[in-house]
Design a protein around this motif. Structure first.
Motif, PDB file in Angstrom:
ATOM      1  N   LEU A   3       0.843  -1.186   0.000  1.00 36.07           N
ATOM      2  CA  LEU A   3       0.000   0.000   0.000  1.00 36.07           C
ATOM      3  C   LEU A   3       0.884   1.245   0.000  1.00 36.07           C
ATOM      4  O   LEU A   3       2.084   1.168   0.280  1.00 36.07           O
ATOM      5  N   SER A   4       0.275   2.383  -0.286  1.00 40.52           N
ATOM      6  CA  SER A   4       1.039   3.634  -0.346  1.00 40.52           C
ATOM      7  C   SER A   4       0.270   4.750   0.330  1.00 40.52           C
ATOM      8  O   SER A   4      -0.971   4.801   0.275  1.00 40.52           O
ATOM      9  N   ALA A   5       1.002   5.644   0.989  1.00 38.46           N
ATOM     10  CA  ALA A   5       0.400   6.798   1.656  1.00 38.46           C
ATOM     11  C   ALA A   5       1.387   7.947   1.620  1.00 38.46           C
ATOM     12  O   ALA A   5       2.599   7.747   1.468  1.00 38.46           O
ATOM     13  N   ASP A   6       0.874   9.163   1.747  1.00 40.47           N
ATOM     14  CA  ASP A   6       1.702  10.364   1.788  1.00 40.47           C
ATOM     15  C   ASP A   6       1.680  10.945   3.193  1.00 40.47           C
ATOM     16  O   ASP A   6       0.612  11.061   3.806  1.00 40.47           O
ATOM     17  N   LEU A   7       2.850  11.329   3.690  1.00 38.60           N
ATOM     18  CA  LEU A   7       2.946  11.969   4.999  1.00 38.60           C
ATOM     19  C   LEU A   7       3.413  13.409   4.815  1.00 38.60           C
ATOM     20  O   LEU A   7       4.534  13.657   4.376  1.00 38.60           O
ATOM     21  N   PHE A   8       2.551  14.344   5.152  1.00 41.17           N
ATOM     22  CA  PHE A   8       2.866  15.765   5.064  1.00 41.17           C
ATOM     23  C   PHE A   8       3.466  16.197   6.394  1.00 41.17           C
ATOM     24  O   PHE A   8       2.886  15.962   7.462  1.00 41.17           O
ATOM     25  N   PHE A   9       4.628  16.869   6.319  1.00 37.43           N
ATOM     26  CA  PHE A   9       5.518  17.006   7.478  1.00 37.43           C
ATOM     27  C   PHE A   9       6.206  18.358   7.453  1.00 37.43           C
ATOM     28  O   PHE A   9       6.549  18.874   6.390  1.00 37.43           O
ATOM     29  N   SER A  10       6.423  18.924   8.633  1.00 36.81           N
ATOM     30  CA  SER A  10       7.201  20.158   8.764  1.00 36.81           C
ATOM     31  C   SER A  10       8.290  19.971   9.807  1.00 36.81           C
ATOM     32  O   SER A  10       8.042  19.405  10.882  1.00 36.81           O
ATOM     33  N   PHE A  11       9.480  20.469   9.505  1.00 40.77           N
ATOM     34  CA  PHE A  11      10.592  20.369  10.450  1.00 40.77           C
ATOM     35  C   PHE A  11      10.409  21.302  11.653  1.00 40.77           C
ATOM     36  O   PHE A  11      11.141  21.171  12.625  1.00 40.77           O
ATOM     37  N   ARG A  12       9.456  22.227  11.583  1.00 42.61           N
ATOM     38  CA  ARG A  12       9.219  23.117  12.707  1.00 42.61           C
ATOM     39  C   ARG A  12       8.100  22.589  13.619  1.00 42.61           C
ATOM     40  O   ARG A  12       7.870  23.108  14.700  1.00 42.61           O
ATOM     41  N   SER A  13       7.421  21.559  13.194  1.00 45.23           N
ATOM     42  CA  SER A  13       6.275  21.045  13.927  1.00 45.23           C
ATOM     43  C   SER A  13       6.688  20.004  14.960  1.00 45.23           C
ATOM     44  O   SER A  13       7.166  18.925  14.599  1.00 45.23           O
ATOM     45  N   PRO A  14       6.490  20.284  16.248  1.00 44.88           N
ATOM     46  CA  PRO A  14       6.824  19.275  17.259  1.00 44.88           C
ATOM     47  C   PRO A  14       5.982  18.017  17.101  1.00 44.88           C
ATOM     48  O   PRO A  14       6.464  16.904  17.328  1.00 44.88           O
ATOM     49  N   TYR A  15       4.739  18.177  16.688  1.00 47.25           N
ATOM     50  CA  TYR A  15       3.888  17.003  16.517  1.00 47.25           C
ATOM     51  C   TYR A  15       4.313  16.171  15.314  1.00 47.25           C
ATOM     52  O   TYR A  15       4.137  14.947  15.314  1.00 47.25           O
ATOM     53  N   SER A  16       4.873  16.817  14.284  1.00 48.05           N
ATOM     54  CA  SER A  16       5.440  16.049  13.178  1.00 48.05           C
ATOM     55  C   SER A  16       6.571  15.166  13.693  1.00 48.05           C
ATOM     56  O   SER A  16       6.673  13.988  13.317  1.00 48.05           O
ATOM     57  N   TYR A  17       7.410  15.726  14.540  1.00 48.81           N
ATOM     58  CA  TYR A  17       8.498  14.932  15.129  1.00 48.81           C
ATOM     59  C   TYR A  17       7.949  13.792  15.972  1.00 48.81           C
ATOM     60  O   TYR A  17       8.424  12.651  15.894  1.00 48.81           O
ATOM     61  N   PHE A 189      -4.159   8.680   2.997  1.00 50.64           N
ATOM     62  CA  PHE A 189      -4.202   7.323   2.455  1.00 50.64           C
ATOM     63  C   PHE A 189      -5.479   7.172   1.645  1.00 50.64           C
ATOM     64  O   PHE A 189      -6.587   7.325   2.169  1.00 50.64           O
ATOM     65  N   GLU A 190      -5.331   6.899   0.368  1.00 52.24           N
ATOM     66  CA  GLU A 190      -6.454   6.728  -0.556  1.00 52.24           C
ATOM     67  C   GLU A 190      -7.454   7.884  -0.430  1.00 52.24           C
ATOM     68  O   GLU A 190      -8.667   7.689  -0.365  1.00 52.24           O
ATOM     69  N   GLY A 191      -6.910   9.097  -0.366  1.00 52.29           N
ATOM     70  CA  GLY A 191      -7.732  10.290  -0.332  1.00 52.29           C
ATOM     71  C   GLY A 191      -8.305  10.654   1.020  1.00 52.29           C
ATOM     72  O   GLY A 191      -8.996  11.674   1.141  1.00 52.29           O
ATOM     73  N   GLU A 192      -8.002   9.873   2.052  1.00 53.32           N
ATOM     74  CA  GLU A 192      -8.534  10.129   3.389  1.00 53.32           C
ATOM     75  C   GLU A 192      -7.431  10.687   4.291  1.00 53.32           C
ATOM     76  O   GLU A 192      -6.390  10.053   4.458  1.00 53.32           O
ATOM     77  N   PRO A 193      -7.625  11.878   4.866  1.00 51.88           N
ATOM     78  CA  PRO A 193      -6.590  12.470   5.706  1.00 51.88           C
ATOM     79  C   PRO A 193      -6.698  12.022   7.167  1.00 51.88           C
ATOM     80  O   PRO A 193      -7.802  11.888   7.706  1.00 51.88           O
ATOM     81  N   PHE A 194      -5.535  11.814   7.772  1.00 55.64           N
ATOM     82  CA  PHE A 194      -5.438  11.492   9.195  1.00 55.64           C
ATOM     83  C   PHE A 194      -4.498  12.523   9.811  1.00 55.64           C
ATOM     84  O   PHE A 194      -3.281  12.414   9.684  1.00 55.64           O
ATOM     85  N   PHE A 195      -5.066  13.530  10.450  1.00 57.61           N
ATOM     86  CA  PHE A 195      -4.280  14.652  10.971  1.00 57.61           C
ATOM     87  C   PHE A 195      -3.904  14.422  12.428  1.00 57.61           C
ATOM     88  O   PHE A 195      -4.738  14.063  13.258  1.00 57.61           O
ATOM     89  N   GLY A 196      -2.624  14.645  12.734  1.00 58.58           N
ATOM     90  CA  GLY A 196      -2.170  14.638  14.113  1.00 58.58           C
ATOM     91  C   GLY A 196      -1.438  13.371  14.496  1.00 58.58           C
ATOM     92  O   GLY A 196      -1.649  12.299  13.918  1.00 58.58           O
ATOM     93  N   GLU A 201      -2.693   5.195  14.973  1.00 54.13           N
ATOM     94  CA  GLU A 201      -3.329   3.893  15.136  1.00 54.13           C
ATOM     95  C   GLU A 201      -4.568   3.785  14.254  1.00 54.13           C
ATOM     96  O   GLU A 201      -4.865   2.721  13.698  1.00 54.13           O
ATOM     97  N   MET A 202      -5.291   4.887  14.109  1.00 51.51           N
ATOM     98  CA  MET A 202      -6.474   4.869  13.262  1.00 51.51           C
ATOM     99  C   MET A 202      -6.094   4.721  11.789  1.00 51.51           C
ATOM    100  O   MET A 202      -6.778   4.023  11.023  1.00 51.51           O
ATOM    101  N   ALA A 203      -5.010   5.367  11.387  1.00 49.34           N
ATOM    102  CA  ALA A 203      -4.536   5.210  10.012  1.00 49.34           C
ATOM    103  C   ALA A 203      -4.146   3.759   9.745  1.00 49.34           C
ATOM    104  O   ALA A 203      -4.465   3.204   8.682  1.00 49.34           O
ATOM    105  N   LEU A 204      -3.465   3.146  10.708  1.00 48.92           N
ATOM    106  CA  LEU A 204      -3.087   1.739  10.569  1.00 48.92           C
ATOM    107  C   LEU A 204      -4.328   0.858  10.465  1.00 48.92           C
ATOM    108  O   LEU A 204      -4.394  -0.054   9.626  1.00 48.92           O
ATOM    109  N   TRP A 205      -5.315   1.146  11.287  1.00 47.14           N
ATOM    110  CA  TRP A 205      -6.579   0.399  11.256  1.00 47.14           C
ATOM    111  C   TRP A 205      -7.233   0.482   9.887  1.00 47.14           C
ATOM    112  O   TRP A 205      -7.710  -0.518   9.348  1.00 47.14           O
ATOM    113  N   ARG A 206      -7.253   1.688   9.304  1.00 48.02           N
ATOM    114  CA  ARG A 206      -7.856   1.852   7.983  1.00 48.02           C
ATOM    115  C   ARG A 206      -7.078   1.060   6.928  1.00 48.02           C
ATOM    116  O   ARG A 206      -7.677   0.419   6.056  1.00 48.02           O
ATOM    117  N   MET A 207      -5.759   1.107   7.007  1.00 50.90           N
ATOM    118  CA  MET A 207      -4.954   0.364   6.041  1.00 50.90           C
ATOM    119  C   MET A 207      -5.182  -1.136   6.177  1.00 50.90           C
ATOM    120  O   MET A 207      -5.227  -1.863   5.170  1.00 50.90           O
TER     121      MET A 207
END
Length: 217
Positions: A3-17, A189-196, A201-207
């Protein structure tokens, strides 16, 4: 089937880290390819963002990010220096930004090589994990090496191809918004966003619903 998914990320975001190490572990354990899509932080995209927020927003964010790190056992310390040059008292963003442009372009250059997730994790662990003067000495070079990359090569590309990399970064931002969100970290993932960082765990569940299986040993 991978499967494939995109992760949108910022180096300034503590939550991204706080999310990226767990997403990296997910990709190592499960048969999914997570593509890093770095974006510039809101401080660059919307310089008045901090002025528009409720006064309690920043205080709560500081409380929560340390709490999340403790809960998951993730090393965490204030960035020294902050990837964004900003007046802490007035929240004003400086015009000169020597760190965030370099880091985001490095992340996109790493993504071009299929190693964006690994590089972003290793670099973010320096920035947010407590490494003092993470931008100096051998810190980033060793982080790149751990990700299977050469920092000198990435830096040269970040300078010589800055315009092209920025175009790709802006395309990432457009893709994030087209995917249904505006903030990071967001996994699409497949057009569905999982923010935060609390939606991993929810993203993994969907996959798993879509047939995701563990990688063979």
């Amino acid at each position: 089937m991978t499967l494939s998914a995109d992760l949108f990320f910022s180096f300034r975001s503590p939550y991204s880290y706080l999310a990226i190490g767990r997403y990296r572990s997910m990709m190592e354990e499960w048969d999914v390819n997570i593509v890093l899509r770095p974006v510039y932080p809101l401080a660059v995209r919307e310089p008045d963002f901090f002025e528009r927020n409720h006064p309690n927003w920043l205080r709560y964010t500081f409380t929560d990010m340390f709490r999340v790190a403790q809960f998951h056992g993730i090393p965490f310390g204030p960035p020294r220096p902050d990837p964004i040059v900003q007046n802490v008292m007035t929240r004003q963003i400086a015009e000169d930004q020597p760190y965030i442009y370099r880091m985001t372009r490095l992340g996109q250059a790493a993504a071009r090589r299929g190693k964006g997730l690994a590089f972003a994790h290793e670099a973010a662990a320096l920035i947010w994990g407590g490494a003092e003067n993470w931008h100096e000495g051998e810190h980033l070079a060793k982080a790149a090496e751990r990700a299977g990359l050469d920092l000198a090569e990435l830096d040269a590309e970040a300078i010589s191809e800055a315009e092209g990399l920025d175009a790709e970064i802006h395309a990432n931002q457009a893709a994030l918004e087209a995917g249904g969100h505006w903030g990071v970290p967001t996994l699409v993932f497949e057009g569905e966003p999982f923010f935060g960082q609390d939606r991993i765990e929810m993203a993994l569940w969907r996959m798993q619903q879509k047939g995701l299986e563990k990688r063979s040993a």
